[in-house]
Each structure stands twice: as structure tokens, then as C-alpha cells.
Design a protein around this motif. Structure first.
Motif, short mmCIF file in Angstrom:
data_model
loop_
_atom_site.label_atom_id
_atom_site.label_comp_id
_atom_site.label_asym_id
_atom_site.label_seq_id
_atom_site.Cartn_x
_atom_site.Cartn_y
_atom_site.Cartn_z
N ARG A 75 -33.92 -16.26 -2.43
CA ARG A 75 -33.86 -17.52 -2.64
C ARG A 75 -33.47 -18.44 -1.25
O ARG A 75 -32.44 -18.02 -0.99
N SER A 120 -31.67 -21.05 -1.28
CA SER A 120 -30.31 -21.33 -1.62
C SER A 120 -29.27 -20.15 -1.71
O SER A 120 -27.82 -20.30 -1.68
N GLY A 179 -42.34 -21.75 -5.44
CA GLY A 179 -42.21 -21.77 -6.92
C GLY A 179 -42.14 -20.33 -7.64
O GLY A 179 -42.33 -20.29 -9.00
N TYR A 183 -39.30 -18.31 -8.19
CA TYR A 183 -38.22 -18.13 -9.05
C TYR A 183 -38.16 -19.10 -10.14
O TYR A 183 -38.25 -20.31 -9.69
N ALA A 197 -35.58 -21.68 -11.78
CA ALA A 197 -34.31 -22.23 -11.44
C ALA A 197 -33.98 -23.38 -12.26
O ALA A 197 -34.83 -23.65 -13.14
N ARG A 215 -38.22 -24.81 -10.82
CA ARG A 215 -38.67 -23.45 -9.83
C ARG A 215 -38.29 -23.73 -8.44
O ARG A 215 -37.92 -24.68 -8.03
N GLU A 216 -37.88 -22.22 -7.86
CA GLU A 216 -37.44 -22.39 -6.49
C GLU A 216 -38.46 -21.45 -5.79
O GLU A 216 -38.90 -20.55 -6.25
N ASP A 217 -38.66 -21.82 -4.43
CA ASP A 217 -39.49 -20.86 -3.74
C ASP A 217 -38.69 -19.58 -3.42
O ASP A 217 -37.38 -19.33 -3.75
#
Ligand SMILES: CC(C)(COP(=O)(O)OP(=O)(O)OC[C@H]1O[C@@H](n2cnc3c(N)ncnc32)[C@H](O)[C@@H]1OP(=O)(O)O)[C@@H](O)C(=O)NCCC(=O)NCCS
Length: 153
Positions: free
Chosen positions: A112, A114, A135, A137, A139, A143-145
Motif C-alpha cells: 500500500r 500508505s 483500487g 486493496y 481500505a 479502496r487503496e491502490d
């Protein structure tokens, strides 16, 4: 055996009987942890599933898939109380060694954006970014890249 050797953490193959301890660590350190089923499936599929132990204490673990000359590091984790003491680096080194010994010439992983600690760890080992999976993951609130990182072994 010398005290130094006895006190050194070592790599031990993960077994079904480890899953309760693995899941306790996993649930404590990820917002979206793997399930017990994910680990069970990885064990049954014959992925490289290893624990990093000091005596009976589970310090961390990794799951690695090697196929067609490529290693995919699917999970690398250190117990919350043991983070920041060099175990992540040692486990990563072991995973890379194992990938090489199974015939991988390159290793890939997803992280991630982050996850600053993991990104710093992989950066120190020379991993570099080759792709972004938009997108990828789950989150909080969306969603998170995923950044796809790779390193030649
Ligand atoms: C990422 C993780 C495996 C690192 O393990 P660790 O045992 O804490 O790492 P180490 O002590 O070996 O530290 C190695 C390097 O990682 C980086 N690092 C570790 N913790 C960090 C933190 N909190 N903030 C920033 N960088 C950090 C640093 O570059 C560090 O090198 P340095 O100590 O010389 O500065 C661990 O934090 C973890 O399990 N996190 C939760 C699960 C996870 O995110 N896994 C990776 C998924 S892709």
C-alpha cells in the motif's frame, strides 16, 4: 549448542497448528488482515509458508509463491511488539534466499502507498516500483491502490 545459537531466531515451516498464533499477529497488525482460510489455502497449495521463531515465540512469518522463475512475496509480517528490531529485514532476506534457491530470478510484491514502514524496508533492499494496481486493496471508506515492487535476485 552455544547460547548465541540457541538464542538466535530461526526459520521454521508454517503448519496448520501455527494458524491461531499467526492469525493473532495478523489481526493485530493489518487493518484488512488475511483470513485463516487464506493461510490454510496457501499451505494446501504448497506455497512457501514459513515462520520466524525464537524458541516457542512466533516473531513473524512470510508466504512466498515461486513459479516460472518469479517469486511473489504474498505476505511478510512481524508481530507488533517485535517490530523495529531488525526482524523484518532478516525475514525478507530469508524469503529472497529461498526464492533464489527455488529458481526465481526476480521477486515481486505489492504494498500500500500508505504503508511507509514496509515501503522503507523494501527501498532499503533495492526494490523499485514497476506498476500500480488501482483500487487493489480494501481500505476504510473505499479502496487503496497497490504499488507493485520488484527486485532482481
Ligand atoms: C513492514 C515490517 C515487516 C517491517 O518489519 P520490522 O521488523 O519492523 O523492520 P526492521 O526492524 O527490519 O526495519 C527495517 C527497515 O524498515 C523500515 N522501517 C521499519 N519500521 C518503520 C517505521 N515504523 N517507519 C518507517 N520505516 C520503518 C526502516 O527503513 C528500517 O530500517 P532502519 O531501522 O535502518 O531505519 C513490519 O513493520 C510489519 O510487519 N508491518 C505490518 C505488516 C506489513 O505491513 N507488512 C508488509 C506488507 S507489504
Amino acid at each position: 549448542m552455544s547460547a548465541v545459537l540457541k538464542d538466535a531466531p530461526r526459520l521454521v515451516r508454517m503448519q496448520d497448528g501455527d494458524l491461531a498464533k499467526v492469525m493473532a499477529i495478523e489481526s493485530a497488525i493489518y487493518t484488512h488482515p488475511w483470513t485463516g482460510g487464506n493461510f490454510g489455502d496457501s499451505l494446501r497449495a504448497g506455497y512457501q509458508c514459513w515462520t520466524w521463531r525464537l524458541g516457542n515465540e512466533l516473531l513473524g512469518y512470510f508466504v512466498l509463491l515461486v513459479a516460472a522463475g518469479e517469486g511473489h512475496l504474498l505476505n511478510l509480517s512481524v508481530a507488533a511488539a517485535r517490530q523495529g528490531s531488525g526482524h523484518g529485514s532478516k525475514i525478507l532476506k530469508e524469503a529472497m534466499r529461498l526464492a533464489r534457491s527455488c529458481g526465481a530470478q526476480r521477486i515481486f510484491l505489492e504494498v500500500r502507498p500508505s504503508n511507509l514502514a514496509a515501503k522503507a524496508l523494501y527501498g532499503r533492499f533495492g526494490f523499485h516500483e514497476v506498476a500500480v494496481r488501482p483500487g487493489y486493496y480494501p481500505a476504510h471508506g473505499g479502496r487503496e491502490d497497490a504499488l507493485v515492487l520488484t527486485l532482481a535476485l
